[in-house]
Design a protein around this motif. Structure first.
Motif, short mmCIF file in Angstrom:
data_model
loop_
_atom_site.label_atom_id
_atom_site.label_comp_id
_atom_site.label_asym_id
_atom_site.label_seq_id
_atom_site.Cartn_x
_atom_site.Cartn_y
_atom_site.Cartn_z
N UNK A 298 47.54 -24.21 -10.73
CA UNK A 298 47.80 -22.90 -11.31
C UNK A 298 48.44 -21.97 -10.28
N UNK A 299 47.93 -22.01 -9.06
CA UNK A 299 48.52 -21.18 -8.00
C UNK A 299 49.98 -21.54 -7.75
N UNK A 300 50.28 -22.81 -7.77
CA UNK A 300 51.66 -23.26 -7.57
C UNK A 300 52.57 -22.76 -8.69
N UNK A 301 52.10 -22.88 -9.92
CA UNK A 301 52.90 -22.45 -11.07
C UNK A 301 53.13 -20.94 -11.06
N UNK A 302 52.16 -20.19 -10.57
CA UNK A 302 52.29 -18.74 -10.54
C UNK A 302 53.35 -18.28 -9.53
N UNK A 303 53.76 -19.16 -8.65
CA UNK A 303 54.79 -18.84 -7.66
C UNK A 303 56.21 -18.96 -8.23
N UNK A 304 56.33 -19.55 -9.40
CA UNK A 304 57.65 -19.78 -9.98
C UNK A 304 58.13 -18.50 -10.67
N UNK A 305 59.28 -17.99 -10.24
CA UNK A 305 59.78 -16.72 -10.79
C UNK A 305 60.32 -16.85 -12.22
N UNK B 101 56.83 -27.16 -9.51
CA UNK B 101 56.33 -27.74 -10.75
C UNK B 101 55.83 -29.16 -10.52
N UNK B 102 56.56 -29.95 -9.76
CA UNK B 102 56.13 -31.32 -9.46
C UNK B 102 54.84 -31.32 -8.65
N UNK B 103 54.73 -30.42 -7.70
CA UNK B 103 53.50 -30.32 -6.92
C UNK B 103 52.33 -29.94 -7.82
N UNK C 24 56.93 -23.66 -17.28
CA UNK C 24 55.89 -23.20 -16.37
C UNK C 24 54.78 -22.50 -17.14
N UNK C 25 55.15 -21.65 -18.07
CA UNK C 25 54.17 -20.91 -18.85
C UNK C 25 53.34 -21.84 -19.74
N UNK C 26 53.99 -22.86 -20.30
CA UNK C 26 53.27 -23.85 -21.10
C UNK C 26 52.23 -24.56 -20.24
N UNK C 27 52.64 -24.96 -19.05
CA UNK C 27 51.74 -25.69 -18.15
C UNK C 27 50.61 -24.79 -17.65
N UNK C 28 50.90 -23.52 -17.42
CA UNK C 28 49.84 -22.59 -17.00
C UNK C 28 48.74 -22.52 -18.06
N UNK C 29 49.15 -22.39 -19.30
CA UNK C 29 48.18 -22.34 -20.40
C UNK C 29 47.39 -23.65 -20.47
N UNK C 30 48.09 -24.75 -20.40
CA UNK C 30 47.44 -26.07 -20.46
C UNK C 30 46.45 -26.25 -19.31
#
Length: 95
Positions: free
Chosen positions: A32-39, A16-18, A48-54
């Protein structure tokens, strides 16, 4: 089990920090690729989902701005400059 969960949370926080760091430099595709790695199992998954949308929205806005700059260059018959802007538009965007 608790140790595995703590380790997963710690790694998720690092990803998330990256992602935050990448987004700060407008590198939304990598963020986005980094966030998609978070289970889903980690405690910060909702964030994570909020940040993906943003970040997807910001990526689209950035792509539209690049397209406008390319158009502006093309109007001035600076097609090389226009192409440079077009090449910066991230793949996977509607733009």
């Amino acid at each position: 089990m608790r140790e595995a969960t703590a380790k997963a949370d710690k790694q998720a926080i690092r990803l998330l920090q990256q992602a935050y760091d990448e987004a700060a430099t407008r590198n939304f595709a990598v963020a986005i690729q980094l966030l998609q790695q978070i289970p889903e199992e980690v405690s910060i998954y909702p964030k994570t989902q909020e940040k993906l949308t943003e970040y997807r929205q910001k990526q689209e806005s950035y792509a539209v701005a690049l397209l406008q700059k390319a158009y502006d260059r093309a109007v001035l018959r600076d097609f090389s400059g226009a192409i440079l802007y077009l090449k910066q538009i991230p793949e996977g965007t509607d733009t």
